[in-house]
Design a protein around this motif. Structure first.
Motif, PDB file in Angstrom:
ATOM      1  N   ASP A  63      16.080  -0.019  78.612  1.00 25.95           N
ATOM      2  CA  ASP A  63      15.089  -0.150  77.554  1.00 25.95           C
ATOM      3  C   ASP A  63      15.507   0.620  76.305  1.00 25.95           C
ATOM      4  O   ASP A  63      15.103   0.286  75.203  1.00 25.95           O
ATOM      5  CB  ASP A  63      13.717   0.354  78.025  1.00 25.95           C
ATOM      6  CG  ASP A  63      13.052  -0.577  79.023  1.00 25.95           C
ATOM      7  OD1 ASP A  63      13.556  -1.710  79.230  1.00 25.95           O
ATOM      8  OD2 ASP A  63      12.021  -0.177  79.592  1.00 25.95           O
ATOM      9  N   LYS A 102      15.909  -4.070  73.313  1.00 25.67           N
ATOM     10  CA  LYS A 102      14.532  -4.311  73.741  1.00 25.67           C
ATOM     11  C   LYS A 102      13.639  -4.493  72.518  1.00 25.67           C
ATOM     12  O   LYS A 102      13.763  -3.783  71.524  1.00 25.67           O
ATOM     13  CB  LYS A 102      14.024  -3.143  74.579  1.00 25.67           C
ATOM     14  CG  LYS A 102      12.592  -3.312  75.035  1.00 25.67           C
ATOM     15  CD  LYS A 102      12.108  -2.135  75.835  1.00 25.67           C
ATOM     16  CE  LYS A 102      10.648  -2.368  76.241  1.00 25.67           C
ATOM     17  NZ  LYS A 102      10.168  -1.330  77.124  1.00 25.67           N
ATOM     18  N   HIS A 137      12.886  -8.188  76.827  1.00 22.58           N
ATOM     19  CA  HIS A 137      12.099  -7.219  77.595  1.00 22.58           C
ATOM     20  C   HIS A 137      12.860  -5.935  77.856  1.00 22.58           C
ATOM     21  O   HIS A 137      12.265  -4.905  78.184  1.00 22.58           O
ATOM     22  CB  HIS A 137      11.644  -7.832  78.922  1.00 22.58           C
ATOM     23  CG  HIS A 137      10.658  -8.925  78.729  1.00 22.58           C
ATOM     24  ND1 HIS A 137      10.917 -10.232  79.048  1.00 22.58           N
ATOM     25  CD2 HIS A 137       9.408  -8.914  78.216  1.00 22.58           C
ATOM     26  CE1 HIS A 137       9.870 -10.971  78.756  1.00 22.58           C
ATOM     27  NE2 HIS A 137       8.939 -10.201  78.248  1.00 22.58           N
ATOM     28  N   THR A 138      14.185  -5.976  77.745  1.00 24.51           N
ATOM     29  CA  THR A 138      15.031  -4.795  77.887  1.00 24.51           C
ATOM     30  C   THR A 138      16.302  -5.037  77.075  1.00 24.51           C
ATOM     31  O   THR A 138      16.549  -6.151  76.619  1.00 24.51           O
ATOM     32  CB  THR A 138      15.356  -4.499  79.368  1.00 24.51           C
ATOM     33  OG1 THR A 138      15.927  -3.191  79.482  1.00 24.51           O
ATOM     34  CG2 THR A 138      16.303  -5.524  79.967  1.00 24.51           C
TER      35      THR A 138
END
Length: 138
Positions: free
Chosen positions: A16, A37, A52-53
Motif C-alpha cells: 500500500d 495505491k 487497491h494497492t
C-alpha cells in the motif's frame, strides 16, 4: 515428471506504501508495469479502475513447453545482484514470483531446480502458482 504445456512468470513487488522509484533504484531496472495505491490504472480491456494497492512488476516471456527455472532466471538476471538491495525491498514490501501453469492433460507436474529455490529464498520472495487444467493461454 510430466511436462507442463505452457508457463508464465512475473516478479511482483507490492505494498500500500509502494514507492516505485525506490524499488526501481534498488533493483536497478524499470518495471514492465507499475502503479501506486489510489491511482487510476487502465486495464488491458480499456476499463479504468483505482488501484487497491501498489505494484511494481516485471514479466518473463511465456514458454512452451513450460520452463519456470528459465523464466525465474530471466526475471532475476538483469536486476541487481546485491542481496542487501533485495533485503531492503523485502523489508518494506512484499516480493513474490507469480507462476502460471497451463496443463494439457489431467496429470502433469513440475519441479523447480534447487538453485532456483535458493535464488528466490535469498531475495526473501514467495512463489505463487496458478494452475489451469486443459486450457491454453490465448
Amino acid at each position: 515428471m510430466a511436462e507442463i504445456y505452457q508457463s508464465a512468470a512475473s516478479l511482483n513487488v507490492s505494498s500500500d506504501e509502494l514507492e516505485i522509484a525506490h524499488v526501481s533504484h534498488l533493483l536497478e531496472a524499470e518495471p514492465d508495469l507499475a502503479y501506486e495505491k489510489g491511482k487510476e490504472r487502465v486495464l488491458p480491456n480499456g476499463n479504468r479502475i483505482i488501484a487497491h494497492t501498489g505494484l511494481w512488476s516485471r514479466s518473463a516471456e511465456y514458454r512452451i513447453p513450460g520452463d519456470l527455472d528459465g523464466q525465474i532466471a530471466e526475471l532475476f538476471t538483469p536486476l541487481s545482484q546485491d542481496l542487501d538491495h533485495w533485503l531492503d525491498v523485502s523489508s518494506r514490501y512484499r516480493i513474490r514470483i507469480f507462476c502460471g501453469l497451463w496443463l494439457k492433460g489431467k496429470n502433469e507436474g513440475i519441479d523447480l531446480d534447487p538453485q532456483t529455490l535458493i535464488e528466490v529464498a535469498l531475495r526473501n520472495a514467495s512463489i505463487e502458482f496458478d494452475i489451469y487444467n486443459g486450457v491454453q493461454r490465448k
